[in-house]
Design an enzyme around this catalytic site. Structure first.
Site, PDB file in Angstrom:
ATOM      1  CG  HIS A 188      -2.126  -0.847   1.080  1.00 30.45           C
ATOM      2  ND1 HIS A 188      -3.018  -0.711   0.035  1.00 30.45           N
ATOM      3  CD2 HIS A 188      -2.597  -1.872   1.842  1.00 30.45           C
ATOM      4  CE1 HIS A 188      -3.984  -1.601   0.155  1.00 30.45           C
ATOM      5  NE2 HIS A 188      -3.767  -2.309   1.245  1.00 30.45           N
ATOM      6  NE  ARG A 322     -11.132  -4.823 -10.175  1.00 32.19           N
ATOM      7  CZ  ARG A 322     -10.096  -4.540  -9.384  1.00 32.19           C
ATOM      8  NH1 ARG A 322      -8.885  -4.922  -9.730  1.00 32.19           N
ATOM      9  NH2 ARG A 322     -10.276  -3.860  -8.269  1.00 32.19           N
ATOM     10  CD  GLU A 411      -6.561 -10.045 -11.231  1.00 28.93           C
ATOM     11  OE1 GLU A 411      -6.376  -9.272 -10.278  1.00 28.93           O
ATOM     12  OE2 GLU A 411      -7.663 -10.562 -11.494  1.00 28.93           O
ATOM     13  CG  ASN A 434      -0.167  -4.561  -8.389  1.00 30.91           C
ATOM     14  OD1 ASN A 434       0.757  -4.241  -9.121  1.00 30.91           O
ATOM     15  ND2 ASN A 434      -0.966  -3.681  -7.845  1.00 30.91           N
ATOM     16  NE  ARG A 445      -0.530  -6.236  -2.405  1.00 32.70           N
ATOM     17  CZ  ARG A 445      -1.587  -5.883  -3.121  1.00 32.70           C
ATOM     18  NH1 ARG A 445      -1.622  -6.152  -4.404  1.00 32.70           N
ATOM     19  NH2 ARG A 445      -2.599  -5.260  -2.569  1.00 32.70           N
ATOM     20  CB  CYS A 482      -4.937  -2.220 -15.537  1.00 32.36           C
ATOM     21  SG  CYS A 482      -5.534  -3.789 -14.881  1.00 32.36           S
TER      22      CYS A 482
END
Length: 557
Positions: A188, A322, A411, A434, A445, A482
């Site tokens: 974040h 989305r 993804e 991501n 992550r 994206c």
């Protein structure tokens, strides 16, 4: 004498400034029990008041920001009212005689431990639990809410890591750089730093030794922190500081090959910022903003109004909507289970429609109604698609609502490897780098120790991008990116060289990405893509490509 610390570059830009560190955390409350005769119900009421106050403060802050920042603050407010947390804290007050502050401290500690044990994205929420704990304890003790220092002048913030609620409301005019010893490139902290345009380096070994008042030079593109930089280095940095680039609304390479540069948005405020930045459209419209913080799904009427707030800002331009991406770190009581052994690998994204198909149907109905009432070119895509059958079913449901531009997020490595079959059904694909990176590298992550793995520069991730683009080419389907990788000015030419047709990013990154692409031919993009794929590591790929892009140094990126 200058000393150099290195970390993971997450938000480009060079800046010189004075360090200020995060203040000491809220101290642990005394374990002593309440005084004899102290009224239990009064203590329980104090706990409830603190919860209401913290939630109100966070939601008030959320109303002043936009996009990911608003989403993070809303999620943190929801965590402050977490039923498990409040129930346990209340029990400790009633049954154990604990003070409200101590009850919250211990209950939040248990919750954080449970989240960490789950691993993956849920482990990320353990930090949120501790942040909420500190805010509740501060409220109960009459202390100021924990947060970022305010020395009264611009500074570089140094911390072990930042709570999402703190990062979400940073003022770029005051916090001109961020250095942390924790975090990763898709944490974040990293995502919000990029969204705010604040140069940042995370997972910096030695960052905990930085002291208030030290002057440092931070390079958010190279991942370097220079302590006591030379006068010459300071002068060079200040020469390029403050340069403001603009985007003319037409992304293209040096030889005129069109590359649509779009924006990621999460609400109408973010859409306005994207328009102001010159975005050619929206490559990712996150619809969670009208679902988060609720115990029941919004009505179709509410959803139509919410979606139109974004669609109306882009008449005649593409907006990729989305569908609801619930689950993992975004649990919603009306579609997700309370507990899963591993939520990152659980029922999330499109998978929630298996048990709750009516939620997807109502959302598609709302998207179709909003699209019919605007002039935007509306495309729709589903998150977390894993198989061709899932893609086919989603396309079928979209068609039933008159939505004929139905695509998928890629993804999951399986989706990338099966893209030729998936894109035989879906009309387009968008790579969420991501999650794709997290699942490819099996690396959380948020963990600083795994930060080197959690980057879109990983050759294995780039190979999956290439596989996805080849699957698109077989079916004559466009493939975009994206994820956070799209906003990296050095990585953008590589993605274009791999076959990506459009890039969607935080609006603040548009001008930088456009400038680098405009200085790089499509042939050079293809060469850089092969160069990156041929490297043994992410660091080697980044270094090799940067060495071939002198424009990055010229632009201070």
């Amino acid at each position: 004498m200058t000393r150099v610390l290195t970390g993971i570059p997450v938000s480009p830009g060079r800046v010189v400034g004075v360090v200020h560190t995060m203040p000491a955390p809220v101290p642990e409350p005394s374990a002593a029990l309440r005084a004899a005769g102290a009224d239990t119900e009064t203590a329980v009421a104090q706990l409830a008041t603190a919860v209401s106050a913290v939630q109100a403060e966070l939601l008030a802050r959320a109303s002043t920001v936009t996009g990911t920042a608003a989403e993070v603050l809303t999620m943190t407010a929801a965590m402050a009212g977490d039923k498990t947390l409040i129930k346990d804290a209340t029990r400790r007050v009633r049954e154990e005689g604990a003070t409200p502050a101590r009850a919250v401290w211990d209950a939040a500690g248990v919750l954080a431990g449970q989240l960490e044990a789950l691993g993956g994205m849920m482990a990320e929420r353990a930090r949120d639990a501790r942040d909420v704990r500190d805010r509740l304890v501060a409220s109960l003790q009459g202390r100021p809410s924990p947060g970022v220092p305010s020395p009264g002048h611009p500074f570089i913030l140094a911390a072990g890591d930042l709570a999402p609620a703190d990062t979400a409301t940073l003022d770029p005019e005051q916090v001109v750089g961020i250095v942390t010893s924790g975090g990763g490139p898709t944490s974040h902290t990293a995502i919000l730093a990029r969204a705010l345009g604040i140069p940042a380096v995370v997972a910096v070994s030695g960052a905990e030794g930085l002291a208030d008042g030290e002057t440092i030079l931070l390079d958010g593109a190279l991942g370097i922190v220079e302590i006591s930089p030379s006068p010459e280095a300071i002068a060079r940095t200040r020469e390029t500081a403050g340069t403001v680039r603009t985007f003319d609304g037409h992304g293209r390479t040096a030889d005129g090959h069109d590359v649509a540069l779009l924006a990621n948005v999460a609400d109408p405020k973010a859409a306005a910022a994207a328009v102001e930045a010159g975005a050619e459209g929206v490559g990712l419209f996150r619809t969670e903003f009208c679902f988060l913080g609720r115990t029941e799904e919004p009505s179709v009427t509410e959803q139509v109004a919410a979606y139109r707030g974004v669609l109306d800002a882009f008449p005649g331009r593409k907006v990729v909507v989305r569908t609801l991406d619930a689950g993992a770190d975004k649990p919603l009581p009306f579609v997700t289970a309370d507990h899963e052994p591993n939520p990152a690998l659980g029922i999330r994204g499109l998978r929630t429609a298996v048990g709750h198909p009516e939620v997807l149907e109502r959302q598609l109905e709302a998207i179709a109604a909003a699209a019919a009432a605007t002039e935007a070119d509306v495309w729709v895509m589903a998150p977390m698609v894993a198989t061709p059958d899932e893609a086919a079913h989603f396309v079928e449901r979209c068609a039933a609502h008159g939505l004929n531009r139905a695509g998928v997020m890629i993804e999951i490595p399986a989706a990338a490897l099966q893209s030729r079959f998936i894109l035989a059904h879906a009309t387009f694909a968008s790579l969420g780098t991501n999650d794709l990176t997290q699942y490819t590298m099996a690396a959380d992550r948020e963990l600083a120790g795994l930060a080197e793995l959690s980057t879109g520069w990983q050759p294995a991730v780039l190979a999956l991008v290439e596989a996805s683009c080849l699957g698109g080419a077989v079916n004559d389907r466009p493939v975009s990116v994206c994820g956070e990788a799209a906003g990296d000015p050095a990585l953008a030419p590589v993605l274009v060289g791999l076959g990506v047709s459009s890039l969607s990013m935080t609006p603040r990154a548009l001008a930088d990405v456009a400038a680098v692409l405009a200085a790089t031919s499509s042939e050079e993009c293809a060469r850089l893509a092969r160069l990156a794929l041929d490297q043994p590591s992410a660091a080697a790929a980044r270094a090799a490509v940067r060495a071939e892009l002198p424009i990055l140094d010229e632009l201070g990126l």
